[in-house]
Design an enzyme around this catalytic site. Structure first.
Site, PDB file in Angstrom:
ATOM      1  N   THR A  10      14.947  25.737  67.034  1.00  0.00           N
ATOM      2  CA  THR A  10      14.405  25.355  68.344  1.00  0.00           C
ATOM      3  C   THR A  10      13.605  26.486  68.998  1.00  0.00           C
ATOM      4  OG1 THR A  10      16.492  26.011  69.359  1.00  0.00           O
ATOM      5  CG2 THR A  10      16.233  23.671  68.838  1.00  0.00           C
ATOM      6  N   GLN A  12      10.676  29.787  69.139  1.00  0.00           N
ATOM      7  CA  GLN A  12       9.227  29.879  68.890  1.00  0.00           C
ATOM      8  C   GLN A  12       8.915  29.848  67.391  1.00  0.00           C
ATOM      9  OE1 GLN A  12       6.016  32.967  70.380  1.00  0.00           O
ATOM     10  NE2 GLN A  12       7.103  33.875  68.678  1.00  0.00           N
ATOM     11  N   ALA A  85      17.838  32.559  63.894  1.00  0.00           N
ATOM     12  CA  ALA A  85      18.585  32.485  65.154  1.00  0.00           C
ATOM     13  C   ALA A  85      19.021  33.870  65.621  1.00  0.00           C
ATOM     14  CB  ALA A  85      19.816  31.589  64.984  1.00  0.00           C
ATOM     15  N   SER A 129      13.460  43.106  62.668  1.00  0.00           N
ATOM     16  CA  SER A 129      12.566  43.351  63.806  1.00  0.00           C
ATOM     17  C   SER A 129      12.064  44.788  63.877  1.00  0.00           C
ATOM     18  CB  SER A 129      13.341  43.035  65.090  1.00  0.00           C
ATOM     19  OG  SER A 129      12.666  43.539  66.209  1.00  0.00           O
ATOM     20  N   GLU A 131      11.838  46.290  66.456  1.00  0.00           N
ATOM     21  CA  GLU A 131      12.683  46.922  67.468  1.00  0.00           C
ATOM     22  C   GLU A 131      13.665  47.904  66.812  1.00  0.00           C
ATOM     23  OE1 GLU A 131      11.836  46.030  70.509  1.00  0.00           O
ATOM     24  OE2 GLU A 131      13.428  47.036  71.606  1.00  0.00           O
ATOM     25  N   TYR A 153      20.652  44.859  70.886  1.00  0.00           N
ATOM     26  CA  TYR A 153      19.888  43.911  70.056  1.00  0.00           C
ATOM     27  C   TYR A 153      19.451  44.578  68.754  1.00  0.00           C
ATOM     28  CZ  TYR A 153      15.793  41.339  68.370  1.00  0.00           C
ATOM     29  OH  TYR A 153      14.885  40.673  67.574  1.00  0.00           O
TER      30      TYR A 153
HETATM   31  P1  NAP Z   1      13.533  32.689  70.157  1.00  0.00           P
HETATM   32  O1  NAP Z   1      12.350  31.888  70.561  1.00  0.00           O
HETATM   33  O2  NAP Z   1      14.340  33.392  71.174  1.00  0.00           O
HETATM   34  O3  NAP Z   1      14.493  31.686  69.326  1.00  0.00           O
HETATM   35  C1  NAP Z   1      15.804  32.055  69.003  1.00  0.00           C
HETATM   36  C2  NAP Z   1      16.490  30.875  68.358  1.00  0.00           C
HETATM   37  O4  NAP Z   1      17.859  31.242  68.084  1.00  0.00           O
HETATM   38  C3  NAP Z   1      16.580  29.617  69.254  1.00  0.00           C
HETATM   39  O5  NAP Z   1      16.482  28.486  68.437  1.00  0.00           O
HETATM   40  C4  NAP Z   1      17.982  29.724  69.827  1.00  0.00           C
HETATM   41  O6  NAP Z   1      18.531  28.480  70.221  1.00  0.00           O
HETATM   42  C5  NAP Z   1      18.728  30.244  68.610  1.00  0.00           C
HETATM   43  N1  NAP Z   1      20.012  30.856  68.933  1.00  0.00           N
HETATM   44  C6  NAP Z   1      20.286  31.791  69.869  1.00  0.00           C
HETATM   45  N2  NAP Z   1      21.596  32.105  69.839  1.00  0.00           N
HETATM   46  C7  NAP Z   1      22.162  31.353  68.884  1.00  0.00           C
HETATM   47  C8  NAP Z   1      23.475  31.196  68.384  1.00  0.00           C
HETATM   48  N3  NAP Z   1      24.495  31.889  68.875  1.00  0.00           N
HETATM   49  N4  NAP Z   1      23.685  30.327  67.381  1.00  0.00           N
HETATM   50  C9  NAP Z   1      22.673  29.594  66.874  1.00  0.00           C
HETATM   51  N5  NAP Z   1      21.406  29.671  67.313  1.00  0.00           N
HETATM   52  C10 NAP Z   1      21.152  30.542  68.296  1.00  0.00           C
HETATM   53  O7  NAP Z   1      13.134  33.769  69.060  1.00  0.00           O
HETATM   54  P2  NAP Z   1      11.817  33.859  68.135  1.00  0.00           P
HETATM   55  O8  NAP Z   1      10.779  34.613  68.894  1.00  0.00           O
HETATM   56  O9  NAP Z   1      11.515  32.538  67.584  1.00  0.00           O
HETATM   57  O10 NAP Z   1      12.322  34.845  67.008  1.00  0.00           O
HETATM   58  C11 NAP Z   1      12.948  34.353  65.823  1.00  0.00           C
HETATM   59  C12 NAP Z   1      13.784  35.462  65.211  1.00  0.00           C
HETATM   60  O11 NAP Z   1      12.942  36.549  64.874  1.00  0.00           O
HETATM   61  C13 NAP Z   1      14.868  36.036  66.103  1.00  0.00           C
HETATM   62  O12 NAP Z   1      15.959  36.385  65.282  1.00  0.00           O
HETATM   63  C14 NAP Z   1      14.252  37.290  66.670  1.00  0.00           C
HETATM   64  O13 NAP Z   1      15.243  38.231  67.006  1.00  0.00           O
HETATM   65  C15 NAP Z   1      13.409  37.735  65.502  1.00  0.00           C
HETATM   66  N6  NAP Z   1      12.204  38.494  65.818  1.00  0.00           N
HETATM   67  C16 NAP Z   1      11.313  38.001  66.723  1.00  0.00           C
HETATM   68  C17 NAP Z   1      10.147  38.699  66.966  1.00  0.00           C
HETATM   69  C18 NAP Z   1       9.124  38.187  67.942  1.00  0.00           C
HETATM   70  O14 NAP Z   1       8.275  38.977  68.357  1.00  0.00           O
HETATM   71  N7  NAP Z   1       9.145  36.903  68.285  1.00  0.00           N
HETATM   72  C19 NAP Z   1       9.885  39.900  66.285  1.00  0.00           C
HETATM   73  C20 NAP Z   1      10.810  40.346  65.355  1.00  0.00           C
HETATM   74  C21 NAP Z   1      11.963  39.631  65.111  1.00  0.00           C
HETATM   75  P3  NAP Z   1      18.260  27.888  71.710  1.00  0.00           P
HETATM   76  O15 NAP Z   1      16.894  27.263  71.650  1.00  0.00           O
HETATM   77  O16 NAP Z   1      19.356  26.905  71.884  1.00  0.00           O
HETATM   78  O17 NAP Z   1      18.316  29.045  72.660  1.00  0.00           O
HETATM   79  O1  G4F Z   2       8.250  41.026  75.697  1.00  0.00           O
HETATM   80  P1  G4F Z   2       9.424  41.916  75.575  1.00  0.00           P
HETATM   81  O2  G4F Z   2      10.669  41.508  76.269  1.00  0.00           O
HETATM   82  O3  G4F Z   2       9.673  42.115  74.029  1.00  0.00           O
HETATM   83  P2  G4F Z   2      10.415  43.255  73.190  1.00  0.00           P
HETATM   84  O4  G4F Z   2      11.444  43.961  73.989  1.00  0.00           O
HETATM   85  O5  G4F Z   2       9.369  44.090  72.530  1.00  0.00           O
HETATM   86  O6  G4F Z   2      11.186  42.374  72.101  1.00  0.00           O
HETATM   87  C1  G4F Z   2      10.517  41.337  71.411  1.00  0.00           C
HETATM   88  O7  G4F Z   2       9.919  41.859  70.244  1.00  0.00           O
HETATM   89  C2  G4F Z   2      10.836  42.393  69.279  1.00  0.00           C
HETATM   90  C3  G4F Z   2      10.003  42.927  68.110  1.00  0.00           C
HETATM   91  O8  G4F Z   2       9.664  44.262  68.349  1.00  0.00           O
HETATM   92  C4  G4F Z   2      11.772  41.295  68.844  1.00  0.00           C
HETATM   93  F1  G4F Z   2      12.624  41.741  67.893  1.00  0.00           F
HETATM   94  C5  G4F Z   2      12.545  40.776  70.045  1.00  0.00           C
HETATM   95  O9  G4F Z   2      13.372  39.683  69.631  1.00  0.00           O
HETATM   96  C6  G4F Z   2      11.560  40.263  71.080  1.00  0.00           C
HETATM   97  O10 G4F Z   2      10.905  39.146  70.547  1.00  0.00           O
HETATM   98  O11 G4F Z   2       9.049  43.372  76.110  1.00  0.00           O
HETATM   99  C7  G4F Z   2       7.924  44.064  75.633  1.00  0.00           C
HETATM  100  C8  G4F Z   2       7.692  45.304  76.499  1.00  0.00           C
HETATM  101  C9  G4F Z   2       8.963  46.142  76.702  1.00  0.00           C
HETATM  102  O12 G4F Z   2       8.634  47.495  76.546  1.00  0.00           O
HETATM  103  C10 G4F Z   2       9.357  45.858  78.134  1.00  0.00           C
HETATM  104  O13 G4F Z   2      10.041  46.929  78.783  1.00  0.00           O
HETATM  105  O14 G4F Z   2       7.292  44.872  77.791  1.00  0.00           O
HETATM  106  C11 G4F Z   2       7.998  45.634  78.750  1.00  0.00           C
HETATM  107  N1  G4F Z   2       8.049  44.883  80.000  1.00  0.00           N
HETATM  108  C12 G4F Z   2       7.476  45.291  81.163  1.00  0.00           C
HETATM  109  N2  G4F Z   2       7.752  44.414  82.132  1.00  0.00           N
HETATM  110  C13 G4F Z   2       8.701  43.727  80.237  1.00  0.00           C
HETATM  111  C14 G4F Z   2       8.514  43.427  81.581  1.00  0.00           C
HETATM  112  N3  G4F Z   2       9.401  42.912  79.404  1.00  0.00           N
HETATM  113  C15 G4F Z   2       9.931  41.779  79.936  1.00  0.00           C
HETATM  114  N4  G4F Z   2      10.600  40.937  79.127  1.00  0.00           N
HETATM  115  N5  G4F Z   2       9.785  41.462  81.264  1.00  0.00           N
HETATM  116  C16 G4F Z   2       9.084  42.251  82.120  1.00  0.00           C
HETATM  117  O15 G4F Z   2       8.974  41.966  83.317  1.00  0.00           O
END
Ligand code: NAP
Ligand code: G4F
Length: 345
Positions: A10, A12, A85, A129, A131, A153
């Site tokens: 569910t 992104q 997830a 990630s 991160e 995280y």
């Molecule tokens: P997202 O939009 O936050 O989606 C997270 C998904 O995990 C949702 O379907 C959520 O369900 C589900 N979830 C959360 N807690 C759960 C639990 N306890 N049991 C089962 N499902 C659970 O994240 P995304 O951006 O698509 O990212 C996908 C994955 O890639 C994540 O693991 C994230 O940490 C990792 N990642 C993301 C990025 C990025 O930039 N997007 C970069 C590196 C790694 P609900 O819809 O019910 O909340």
């Molecule tokens: O958009 P963010 O919350 O993403 P962040 O922390 O980089 O994490 C995302 O990317 C990771 C991959 O590197 C994933 F693993 C993780 O699951 C997630 O998808 O924040 C990006 C930057 C940070 O430095 C934060 O401090 O934006 C800065 N920021 C500034 N103002 C903010 C805000 N972030 C959020 N969320 N909200 C603010 O108001």
């Protein structure tokens, strides 16, 4: 027909990966969480298009429910498992460290144990990630770079990354880590900074929000488009041997630059609208992330197709349309205009 099992369907990436796999003739099985409100909005279109033909199949589960994950995989017998997830918000992980890390760590063990024990050869993808690197230096980061997690995280993700490698090496299982740098889209959660900005721009442009309050404007991220990154996930699973790959654009931009470009799309000066507040600062910040995707390019033939500018434009244009629909509700007294979008953190 190949079968894929996806946790986090569910989210992104869940949406983009499901769409891609169905286009590639997969039968997709995904887990959703029971919630008191509907949480399938991203995939509702896919559900109505594909569930009656059983190309898309959903089941209730949770990363903490080892027994349901195990029995589902045993029953479905997928060819590929994608573990997407997670409680994926870094700032939230400081507030809910136990939940955030236990889901990441318990979930990966449950899944890897089934992959190890099942008779069939099942491939496993772990959503690792950028991160995990911690963002201390401004160097370009690759598969060999040091992991220095700065948040609960990231610590949970390092554990899952290591377990994935351990199962690959110990049991000769096809287990891969995709080390993905930030990837965004119009479906990005509204509490991540890019979407928080694009939502605000759409609402400000439609006169239903007046200000946007952010935290650290000086953080740098390597931002790409999620639709490009799920292609990379799939390519990793088709490679002849399992390994770890970085997906990134090789460019980095600050939050401030994102703001400027996003407000430029609607002809506004970001400095007239953006405020900062301590409450959005993190206890420990990842200051700078820049990825080096050369291994993925060389070995998988993967390259991002969407430029930073195009990504920002697509997000803002989509959120302008969303705000136009909100405006209709406001004009009919069904919603109140606000100083800020109250749903963001
Ligand atoms: P997202 O939009 O936050 O989606 C997270 C998904 O995990 C949702 O379907 C959520 O369900 C589900 N979830 C959360 N807690 C759960 C639990 N306890 N049991 C089962 N499902 C659970 O994240 P995304 O951006 O698509 O990212 C996908 C994955 O890639 C994540 O693991 C994230 O940490 C990792 N990642 C993301 C990025 C990025 O930039 N997007 C970069 C590196 C790694 P609900 O819809 O019910 O909340
Ligand atoms: O958009 P963010 O919350 O993403 P962040 O922390 O980089 O994490 C995302 O990317 C990771 C991959 O590197 C994933 F693993 C993780 O699951 C997630 O998808 O924040 C990006 C930057 C940070 O430095 C934060 O401090 O934006 C800065 N920021 C500034 N103002 C903010 C805000 N972030 C959020 N969320 N909200 C603010 O108001």
């Amino acid at each position: 027909m190949k079968k894929a099992f996806i946790t986090g369907i569910t989210g992104q990436d869940g949406y983009y990966l499901t769409k891609l796999l169905i286009e590639k003739d997969y039968e997709v099985h995904g887990t959703i969480r029971r919630s008191s409100t509907f949480n399938t909005s991203r995939i509702d279109g896919l559900i109505s298009q594909y569930s009656s033909d059983k190309l898309l199949n959903l089941y209730y589960s949770d990363l903490l429910d080892s027994s349901s994950l195990s029995s589902l995989i045993q029953k479905i017998q997928p060819d590929e498992v994608y573990n997407l997830a997670a409680q994926s918000h870094v700032a939230v992980s400081f507030k809910n460290p136990y939940y955030s890390t236990s889901t990441s760590t318990a979930g990966v063990i449950s899944l890897l144990e089934v992959v190890k024990n099942i008779e069939k050869d099942v491939k496993f993808y772990q959503a690792s990630s950028s991160e995990m690197y911690g963002g201390v230096s401004t160097d370009s980061l690759n598969e060999e770079s040091l992991l220095e997690p700065k948040s609960p995280y990231a610590a949970g993700k390092v554990f899952a990354y290591n377990m994935t490698k351990i199962y690959r090496e110990s049991y000769k299982k096809f287990c891969v880590n995709g080390i993905l740098f930030n990837h965004e889209s119009p479906l990005r959660g509204e509490t991540f900074v890019t979407r928080k900005i694009s939502r605000a721009v759409g609402r400000i442009h439609n006169n239903i929000q007046s200000k946007l309050t952010l935290g650290n404007l000086e953080a740098f991220r390597d931002w790409g488009f999620a639709g490009d990154y799920v292609e990379g996930m799939w390519l990793m699973m088709q490679h002849d041997k399992p390994d770890d790959w970085v997906l990134a654009t090789g460019e980095t931009h600050s939050v401030k630059e994102f703001c400027k470009l996003a407000f430029d799309v609607v002809g506004l000066d970001w400095e007239n609208y953006v405020l900062t507040d301590e409450k959005y600062q993190r206890p420990n910040e990842v200051n700078h992330l820049l990825g080096d995707p050369s291994k993925a390019k060389k070995e998988l033939g993967w390259e991002p197709k969407t430029s930073f500018k195009k990504l920002v434009e697509n997000m803002v244009e989509s959120d302008c349309k969303l705000a136009e629909r909100e405006k209709v509700l406001i004009d009919n007294n069904l919603l109140k205009p606000s100083w800020e979008n109250p749903t963001t953190t």
